[in-house]
Design an enzyme around this catalytic site. Sequence first.
Site, PDB file in Angstrom:
ATOM      1  N   HIS A   1       0.773  -1.235   0.000  1.00 49.22           N
ATOM      2  CA  HIS A   1       0.000   0.000   0.000  1.00 49.22           C
ATOM      3  C   HIS A   1       0.811   1.295   0.000  1.00 49.22           C
ATOM      4  O   HIS A   1       0.614   2.108  -0.892  1.00 49.22           O
ATOM      5  CB  HIS A   1      -0.991   0.039   1.169  1.00 49.22           C
ATOM      6  CG  HIS A   1      -2.122  -0.915   1.031  1.00 49.22           C
ATOM      7  ND1 HIS A   1      -2.019  -2.229   1.421  1.00 49.22           N
ATOM      8  CD2 HIS A   1      -3.369  -0.770   0.544  1.00 49.22           C
ATOM      9  CE1 HIS A   1      -3.156  -2.863   1.170  1.00 49.22           C
ATOM     10  NE2 HIS A   1      -3.989  -2.000   0.626  1.00 49.22           N
ATOM     11  N   HIS A   6      -5.824  -2.243   8.698  1.00 46.65           N
ATOM     12  CA  HIS A   6      -5.693  -2.129   7.249  1.00 46.65           C
ATOM     13  C   HIS A   6      -5.313  -0.701   6.837  1.00 46.65           C
ATOM     14  O   HIS A   6      -6.034   0.002   6.130  1.00 46.65           O
ATOM     15  CB  HIS A   6      -6.978  -2.543   6.539  1.00 46.65           C
ATOM     16  CG  HIS A   6      -6.770  -2.879   5.099  1.00 46.65           C
ATOM     17  ND1 HIS A   6      -6.982  -4.134   4.589  1.00 46.65           N
ATOM     18  CD2 HIS A   6      -6.329  -2.125   4.065  1.00 46.65           C
ATOM     19  CE1 HIS A   6      -6.696  -4.131   3.297  1.00 46.65           C
ATOM     20  NE2 HIS A   6      -6.297  -2.913   2.964  1.00 46.65           N
ATOM     21  N   HIS A  49      -9.139   5.420   1.039  1.00 46.18           N
ATOM     22  CA  HIS A  49      -7.723   5.332   0.675  1.00 46.18           C
ATOM     23  C   HIS A  49      -7.150   6.747   0.529  1.00 46.18           C
ATOM     24  O   HIS A  49      -7.874   7.700   0.262  1.00 46.18           O
ATOM     25  CB  HIS A  49      -7.536   4.572  -0.642  1.00 46.18           C
ATOM     26  CG  HIS A  49      -7.674   3.088  -0.501  1.00 46.18           C
ATOM     27  ND1 HIS A  49      -8.880   2.475  -0.242  1.00 46.18           N
ATOM     28  CD2 HIS A  49      -6.750   2.084  -0.578  1.00 46.18           C
ATOM     29  CE1 HIS A  49      -8.703   1.167  -0.160  1.00 46.18           C
ATOM     30  NE2 HIS A  49      -7.426   0.900  -0.377  1.00 46.18           N
TER      31      HIS A  49
END
Length: 605
Positions: free
Chosen positions: A272, A382, A461
């Site tokens: 990520h 996450h 995100h």
Amino acid sequence: MPLMHRTALAVATACAALPLAAFAMGGASGPKTTYETQGHLGEIIVNPYKVAPLTAVIRNGGYVIEKAKVTVLPKAGGVPISYNVSRRMLLTHGGVPVFGLYPDYVNKVRVEYTRLFNGKSETFDDTYDIYASPMYGEAQGLRFQKSAFPRVKPVKVDPKFKDRLYLLNNAADLAGKAAHMVWNNPMGGALEWSFYPQNGIVDTTGEYRWYLFAEPIYDVGNPFWGGDMMGFRQTADGAFTWGYGQRYVKYDLMGREIWNRPLPMNYNDFSHALDPAQNGHFFLRVGSSNLKLPNGKNVRTVRDVIAEVDADGYVVDEFRLFDILDPYRSDVIKALDQGAVCLNIDASKAGKTLSEEDIKALNESDQFGDIAGTGAGRNWAHVNSVDYDPTDDSIIISSRHQSAAIKIGRDKKVKWIMGAPRGWKGEFADKVLKPVDKNGKPIACTDATCEGGFDWTWTQHTAWRIDAKSKPGIVYLSVFDNGDARGMEQPALPEMKYSRAVVYKIDEKAMTVEQIWSYGEEAGHDWFSPVTSLTEYHADKDSIFVYSATAGASFDLATGAFTSAPNPYVMEFNWGETEPAVEMRVESTTGYQAMPVDISIAFEK
């Protein structure tokens, strides 16, 4: 015929067959070279560093080149690529670096340069013919893969943005050759993910002008050289940093390796986010490779540690989020669509959620790994982005499974939480920002929803600080609001889901947040990206760039099988406008992120 005579005849015949082109030759008794030269410099080397086939170096031929300008001439109706080349880059590459060749095409490349020889300075204007090979990427053997790299189709391009180049950071679906190396495929494995990389740069006509030929630095079935390439960022010197699996790397646009390092031993499973920070360090989103739990068990953690490394790769600090936040807050996790827990997409679980009993049973079990749940060793946080704020030496993270952007100081204390209040307890409850309107007046909210057009972000995100507009105490934040579990629930119909690109203004002293811009709700479900994606401000054109990266996929609920890959949207908006100035569609790929690329800083510094 004697052997010596036959050999001489063969050599003579081979020489006679050489093309009648200009060759650099030595004297009769001295060394000679038989490569073709064009113009007034040396040989052309295509793909000089083996990972960037649409680049070349025109070697200096032994001369000193004082300055140069490169223009890759366009195809009919295409976009030229033009840049000046600094002395640093001329010396580093031993000649003139050429970037932006068309694949499977004889490119016309104009090079204007000044050459110094024997104290004399001469100026030349040469045009080179440079062929670049077709693009190559590993095939996955899937019925809906249509090309080695996804095709890109422009829909709308405002002339202001015509010269844009966009990096597309995508991934092909899981290949059979990698399946048994990945967790839970079918059991065990050594990697979180190993999706073959599809990373390329396109112009605004949809033509690829650069791509990463990954094979020399990547092995889809090797736990130390595989993984998913993610977190691309262009640094101040024009190079790219990113990571994959157990590595983090930096390469320039010509494909020259600056460094390619394994993760420090205390950490595993990069994915990520890799933030090249203003303090010269790099913030890596990783997991702990060995954490001792209170019950004495040891686990590898999942996407919940930020490691700060310096330019030489030494770890100077770490942010252990299971110590900083509440890893047992389950309000968002229970509302998640279990068919889309980031890249572990399972269409057969679409619309299903976890109950309190499911969470409790999981916590009492020995099930650990990349599974939605609570507590260290499971996917409770996450974290999918990290961004450094140099004004107060802090970081801003995006935690998908907490549906929150969170600012954390160097002292490892939470400064603020931008997310719905439900489930934040004790000291954390006091850190939740209060929504206000443009006049600074409070907006009426429940613990999960608000009135007045304001909304929190959900499974978001890229919570990134807009440096050009922020100042100490005031943070402009760009976020891609994916929209799953919006309002802490699943909607009555899947078609009711939508995503947003959104910009917030945060007053850190008043502890308030104002939503100042958004796009996406009006675009409806077709624009919905359940996972991945990006929203980012770019100062050079005062614009917001958006990549809705997993929009447009379809699947059969009866079989749990995807019937098409996503078809992402590339968009760019003038600041404050809600109609895109640029819209392009990317065909049949799982997109992660995308972004404009600045070639001037890559070659002119």
